[in-house]
Design a protein around this motif. Structure first.
Motif, PDB file in Angstrom:
ATOM      1  N   MET A 192       0.825  -1.203   0.000  1.00 21.26           N
ATOM      2  CA  MET A 192       0.000   0.000   0.000  1.00 21.26           C
ATOM      3  C   MET A 192       0.867   1.265   0.000  1.00 21.26           C
ATOM      4  N   ASP A 193       2.007   1.226   0.682  1.00 22.10           N
ATOM      5  CA  ASP A 193       2.916   2.378   0.653  1.00 22.10           C
ATOM      6  C   ASP A 193       3.440   2.604  -0.763  1.00 22.10           C
ATOM      7  N   ARG A 194       3.748   1.518  -1.447  1.00 16.39           N
ATOM      8  CA  ARG A 194       4.249   1.634  -2.821  1.00 16.39           C
ATOM      9  C   ARG A 194       3.153   2.180  -3.734  1.00 16.39           C
ATOM     10  N   ILE A 195       1.913   1.735  -3.546  1.00 12.46           N
ATOM     11  CA  ILE A 195       0.802   2.239  -4.366  1.00 12.46           C
ATOM     12  C   ILE A 195       0.619   3.740  -4.128  1.00 12.46           C
ATOM     13  N   THR A 196       0.713   4.149  -2.875  1.00  7.20           N
ATOM     14  CA  THR A 196       0.570   5.574  -2.568  1.00  7.20           C
ATOM     15  C   THR A 196       1.651   6.398  -3.253  1.00  7.20           C
ATOM     16  N   LEU A 197       2.876   5.901  -3.233  1.00  6.74           N
ATOM     17  CA  LEU A 197       3.974   6.600  -3.905  1.00  6.74           C
ATOM     18  C   LEU A 197       3.761   6.665  -5.416  1.00  6.74           C
ATOM     19  N   LEU A 198       3.092   5.668  -5.951  1.00 11.89           N
ATOM     20  CA  LEU A 198       2.852   5.639  -7.392  1.00 11.89           C
ATOM     21  C   LEU A 198       1.780   6.633  -7.829  1.00 11.89           C
ATOM     22  N   VAL A 199       0.692   6.730  -7.049  1.00 12.86           N
ATOM     23  CA  VAL A 199      -0.464   7.494  -7.520  1.00 12.86           C
ATOM     24  C   VAL A 199      -0.363   8.985  -7.222  1.00 12.86           C
ATOM     25  N   LYS A 200       0.346   9.375  -6.199  1.00 15.27           N
ATOM     26  CA  LYS A 200       0.375  10.794  -5.850  1.00 15.27           C
ATOM     27  C   LYS A 200       0.968  11.676  -6.945  1.00 15.27           C
ATOM     28  N   PRO A 201       2.059  11.258  -7.598  1.00 13.41           N
ATOM     29  CA  PRO A 201       2.620  12.137  -8.644  1.00 13.41           C
ATOM     30  C   PRO A 201       1.674  12.394  -9.805  1.00 13.41           C
ATOM     31  N   ILE A 202       0.850  11.388 -10.194  1.00 14.12           N
ATOM     32  CA  ILE A 202      -0.020  11.604 -11.363  1.00 14.12           C
ATOM     33  C   ILE A 202      -1.168  12.549 -11.048  1.00 14.12           C
ATOM     34  N   LEU A 203      -1.426  12.771  -9.755  1.00 12.87           N
ATOM     35  CA  LEU A 203      -2.480  13.713  -9.385  1.00 12.87           C
ATOM     36  C   LEU A 203      -1.984  15.158  -9.414  1.00 12.87           C
ATOM     37  N   CYS A 204      -0.661  15.288  -9.410  1.00 11.79           N
ATOM     38  CA  CYS A 204      -0.088  16.632  -9.318  1.00 11.79           C
ATOM     39  C   CYS A 204       0.633  17.069 -10.587  1.00 11.79           C
ATOM     40  N   SER A 205       0.790  16.161 -11.550  1.00 16.88           N
ATOM     41  CA  SER A 205       1.540  16.501 -12.757  1.00 16.88           C
ATOM     42  C   SER A 205       0.812  16.001 -13.988  1.00 16.88           C
ATOM     43  N   CYS A 206       0.658  16.881 -14.956  1.00 20.03           N
ATOM     44  CA  CYS A 206      -0.011  16.490 -16.199  1.00 20.03           C
ATOM     45  C   CYS A 206       0.939  15.795 -17.147  1.00 20.03           C
ATOM     46  N   GLN A 207       2.239  15.765 -16.797  1.00 23.58           N
ATOM     47  CA  GLN A 207       3.227  15.159 -17.684  1.00 23.58           C
ATOM     48  C   GLN A 207       3.452  13.679 -17.369  1.00 23.58           C
ATOM     49  N   PHE A 208       2.798  13.167 -16.346  1.00 24.22           N
ATOM     50  CA  PHE A 208       3.072  11.796 -15.904  1.00 24.22           C
ATOM     51  C   PHE A 208       2.384  10.769 -16.813  1.00 24.22           C
ATOM     52  N   ASN A 209       3.060   9.627 -17.011  1.00 18.10           N
ATOM     53  CA  ASN A 209       2.491   8.529 -17.804  1.00 18.10           C
ATOM     54  C   ASN A 209       1.534   7.739 -16.921  1.00 18.10           C
TER      55      ASN A 209
END
Length: 933
Positions: A192-209
């Motif tokens: 769950m910690d790894r999932i959290t690290l994965l999803v947070k960047p895509i919520l804050c950046s439009c450049q994320f894959n």
């Protein structure tokens, strides 16, 4: 064998020498792959090849040579040929690769995947001492799982999950010191910690894959499901973690929405709200599917508890508190609580475990009913905002979850919003289906809360069905729902099902794209019709007992009892056959998803249980006239009470041993040997889903009740039957039916996949070239036929490979009428209208099953038979070309047929690469042949 090995070894040695003598790296890479393929063909060379590949995994070799050697090693284990060659040298080489920071991450992932394959091949419940390298393996994998390289971390977590599942949970002394397995809860937190690290960047950046991130999130969630499957007690923890993740997601969405609102004032062009909402909805939908799968696993394990329900309630409330999500997202989360199919299992278990007076049952049911209002409010908003496609998807999802009030409301409203005639007819059909199931659901819903009924009545959004008169029916149902006699409501539900099938029939007469839908609706209507007939008989029994109360001192004559017995027995045999029809539809659509197949099999189990319940509700062996009863299904469709029991046992064999044992006691009443109980068709094997568990609970109630009733019936005298015995049997059967009707029904997801069905066309011609005007034969001679089989509607993305094809030709001595004897007159009955399709398919299935056990296949391909009724059966095998076409021939022994015209019934099937049996529906007319004088 020796000669073949010698040749392979010579070729291998020659290639190996070329590799050792060459300095061309590209040549080395190509030869390594070729040598590995050669070694796969001779297991005696595998050991030498593995040693050579390990030799190449040293730092002196070029990276692409090491990478190729590692890939060849991995393929060796994928093919299942390397488990006997595991050594300390292999582990050390893989450990070095994983820990070497300068190596490419792709190689490190490949090494971790190979470690995972090695663990998969080890037996379960291993001790740490069984693997000397375990302590080092655990240390390296644990470190890799926390790597900043996402791909490496995910594969390492996969290995870590396999370690937790495979090895016993205890502290032991290994070669590297104290070896402590991680707690499963620790691995859950890591994931769950790894999932959290994965999803947070895509919520804050439009450049994320975000597409790649979603794939990684789904991979990690699938590992969580593996852990929950092995440790169901983790369910509450996992759902709690998901709740926190949703809370974080909601907080992030709220923050982003505020920033976008501020940005809109200064620079309206840079608003990304729609894109962010799409990404967030996609993520929240992925989590929804995970929660649904998690609840299914907990249900199978019997660990749905109040705590689980509370956690689901919290995460649903978190979603509802965020206005950033669209109405579709709110509905699918709301349906997590609105789905009675899941929570009724928990209700039943709590009632049994606590032995309470139903207060918990009532409170939970009230909560679910009131929560349904929230779902309807979201559905109304979608319609007001004209979100028609999301509204249709929500209605489809609701139908697949058994939330029929919501589905009925959405489909009924959408009819008025479509312009296409095709879509309009389709929506009318699914609206009729939803309306039918809604009526059945409301029969039991109003016992606790009728809030959804009141909501529908107060809204100015009436459900309309154009030319149909269902508006009036809706008004009638309101007065029927509270009546103790359910027959009238069932009539309305039955009429809606008939209308659903006929709507598709009249609108699409020349296509088979709705083949599954029409067939499923027809079978569902047959089941409801049988229940209605049982209610009618039970009502007659009740009224006659009241009439004869004083005159016959509450006793029925033997004649009356035989009459009821004949009616109920005939219905029971019809239900048994209906269960086989559901078996057939489950195997007639190649590519159907496993959940849809299991729902259909659950309905078949329902029919089988009803058949046994009805068949034994008035089964009184002491009646002299009992042996003269017939099933009323026709001479070719024999049935008996023994067959009723065998049909049910075959479905319960791997599900519940207690009810199977009780059925054994019932079998003793009719003299059926328990040795027949092990016979089970693969097509009947059920997964332990929500529906199945609920039905099995009713099975336990029904079978134990029938056994007790049979003990009472043994005391009955031949000349008179006590009214109390008849009354008890009637009440038991009524209780069983009501319990089964109270189990929420879910439509299979496959119902909404509209496409042409994979089927077959069989072209038959006379082998006698002199017969130019049709198929004919002189009396006293067999009929020689040429056959051509053509597959139809095979999609390019078929999930399985079809390998073997069989066909049955069956001909009875039933003359064809003069108007139907012309071959130009097409006559191809639909499977739900064909009186022989179940029996013919069963004969074909049994034949194919026997063929798979034989070694001399060519001998069995021409097998034929003539039964006691003079009917002729022939089995044929086909080998199909790449175009799906095959040819064969057969000899139909009709030498004993009198002069006249006869129809040849046929049915085809195939076996796929996984050994599963699939029925191929006939898509062209049945041919007619003539016996000449």
């Amino acid at each position: 064998m020796g000669c073949s090995y010698s040749v392979a070894k010579r070729a291998y040695k020659t290639g190996l020498k070329l590799v050792l003598d060459s300095s061309d790296e590209d040549f080395l890479v190509a030869m390594l792959t070729s040598l590995s393929k050669l070694a796969y063909k001779s297991t005696l060379l595998i050991s030498e090849q593995v040693d050579f590949l390990l030799h190449l995994l040293n730092r002196e070799k070029a990276l692409h040579i090491q990478a190729t050697a590692l890939r060849c090693l991995y393929l060796t284990f994928v093919k299942g040929m390397g488990q006997s060659l595991i050594s300390a040298t292999l582990f050390r080489a893989l450990f070095n690769i994983v820990e070497e920071a300068e190596l490419p991450s792709t190689m490190q992932c490949e090494a971790l995947k190979l470690l995972h394959k090695i663990l998969l091949g080890r037996p379960p419940n291993l001790s740490c001492a069984d693997m000397p390298e375990f302590a080092e393996l655990l240390r390296i994998v644990d470190n890799a799982s926390r790597s900043p390289i996402i791909s490496k971390s995910i594969v390492a977590i996969l290995v870590l999950v396999e370690i937790v599942i495979k090895f016993q949970r205890r502290v032991e002394m290994g070669s590297g010191g104290v070896c402590t397995l991680p707690m499963p809860s620790e691995v859950v937190s890591l994931i769950m910690d790894r999932i959290t690290l994965l999803v947070k960047p895509i919520l804050c950046s439009c450049q994320f894959n975000h597409v790649k991130v979603f794939e990684q999130v789904q991979s990690l969630l699938s590992l969580l499901l593996l852990l929950v499957g092995e440790h169901p007690d983790l369910g509450v923890l996992v759902l709690n973690k998901v709740h926190y993740l949703i809370e974080d997601l909601v907080d992030t969405c709220t923050t982003m929405a505020g920033r976008q609102a501020d940005s809109a004032v200064n620079n309206p062009v840079e608003i990304r709200g729609e894109r962010d909402q799409t990404i967030n909805s996609k993520l929240i939908f992925i989590l929804n599917r995970f929660v649904v799968s998690c609840l299914e696993i907990l249900n199978k394990a019997g660990t749905l508890t109040n705590q689980v329900f509370d956690k689901v309630k919290l995460l649903v409330q978190s979603v509802h508190h965020c206005s950033f999500f669209d109405c579709y997202t709110h509905i699918i989360y709301s349906l997590l609580l609105d789905t009675r199919t899941v929570w009724i299992c928990m209700i039943n278990r709590n009632d049994e475990a606590r032995g309470d007076d139903g207060n918990f049952h009532t409170c939970l049911q009230d909560f679910i009913d009131k929560h349904e209002l929230l779902t309807l409010e979201f559905a109304k908003k979608m319609l007001i905002h004209r979100d028609t496609w999301p509204a249709y998807r929500a209605g489809m999802y609701a139908a697949c979850q058994g939330a029929w009030v919501t589905a009925s409301f959405l489909f009924g409203q959408l009819i008025m919003k479509v312009q296409s005639d095709i879509f309009s007819c389709w929506l009318k059909s699914v609206s009729h289906l939803a309306h039918s199931q809604r009526i059945i659901q409301l029969l039991f819903l109003t016992k606790h809360d009728s809030s959804s009924v009141d909501w529908l009545e107060t809204k100015e959004l009436p459900i309309t069905f154009s030319e149909d008169n269902l508006c009036e029916i809706e008004k009638d149902v309101a007065g029927i729902i509270d009546e103790p006699n359910h027959s009238q409501a069932l009539v309305v539900a039955y009429q809606s099902l008939i209308s659903a099938e006929r709507t598709l029939e009249t609108a699409f007469t020349s296509t088979n794209v709705f083949f599954f839908q029409r067939w499923f609706l027809a079978l569902r209507a047959k089941l409801l019709g049988a229940v209605m007939e049982i209610f009618r008989v039970l009502s007659t029994i009740q009224s006659e007992q009241k009439t004869n109360n004083d005159a016959l001192v509450r006793k029925c004559t033997i004649v009356d009892s035989i009459k009821f017995l004949q009616q109920i027995t005939q219905i029971s045999f019809q239900l048994k056959r209906l269960s086989q029809e559901f078996d057939l539809i489950a195997t007639s659509f190649i590519g159907i998803d496993s959940k849809s197949s299991n729902i259909i099999k659950a309905v078949a189990l329902n029919c089988s249980l009803l058949a046994v319940s009805a068949g034994f509700a008035f089964y009184i062996p002491s009646l002299p006239a009992y042996q003269n009863l017939t099933c009323g299904l026709g001479s070719s469709q024999k049935c008996s009470h023994a067959m009723l029991i065998q049909n049910l046992v075959g479905r319960l064999w791997n599900l519940d041993h207690e009810v199977t044992s009780n059925l054994g006691m019932l079998a003793e009443v009719i003299g059926l040997s328990k040795n027949c109980f092990h016979l089970q068709s693969k097509n009947q094997i059920l997964d332990s889903s929500c529906e199945v568990k609920n039905i099995v609970d009713v099975c336990n109630y029904a079978v134990s009740g029938i056994v007790c009733w049979q003990n009472e019936a043994k005391m009955v005298q031949d000349d008179k039957i006590r009214s109390e015995v008849i009354t008890n049997g009637s009440q038991l059967l009524l209780n069983i039916i009501l319990k089964l009707m109270n189990i929420p029904f879910r439509v299979p997801k496959f119902f909404f996949k509209v496409r042409p069905c994979v089927g077959s066309e069989l072209f038959i011609s006379s082998a006698d070239v002199r017969n130019v005007d049709g198929i004919s034969v002189s009396t006293g001679f067999p009929l020689s036929l040429n056959l051509c089989l053509q597959l139809k509607n095979v999609p390019p993305d078929l999930p399985v490979r079809l390998t073997k094809f069989y066909c049955i030709l069956h001909c009875s001595q039933k003359l064809v009428l003069d108007g139907q004897s012309n071959e130009k007159t097409p006559w191809s009955p639909q499977p739900w209208e064909d009186s022989d399709v179940v029996e013919i398919n069963e004969m074909l299935f049994q034949y194919v099953t026997e063929c798979t056990k034989r070694t001399n296949y060519r001998k069995c391909f021409r097998d034929g038979d003539i039964n006691n009724d003079g009917a002729v059966t022939v089995f044929v095998h086909f080998e199909l070309s790449a175009r799906g076409q095959g040819f064969s021939n057969c000899l139909l022994d009709v030498s004993h047929f009198p002069v006249g015209s006869y129809r040849i019934k046929w049915h085809c099937c195939c076996i796929d690469s996984q050994g599963s049996y699939w029925s191929l529906l006939p898509l062209n007319a049945e041919p007619v042949f003539t016996v000449l004088s």
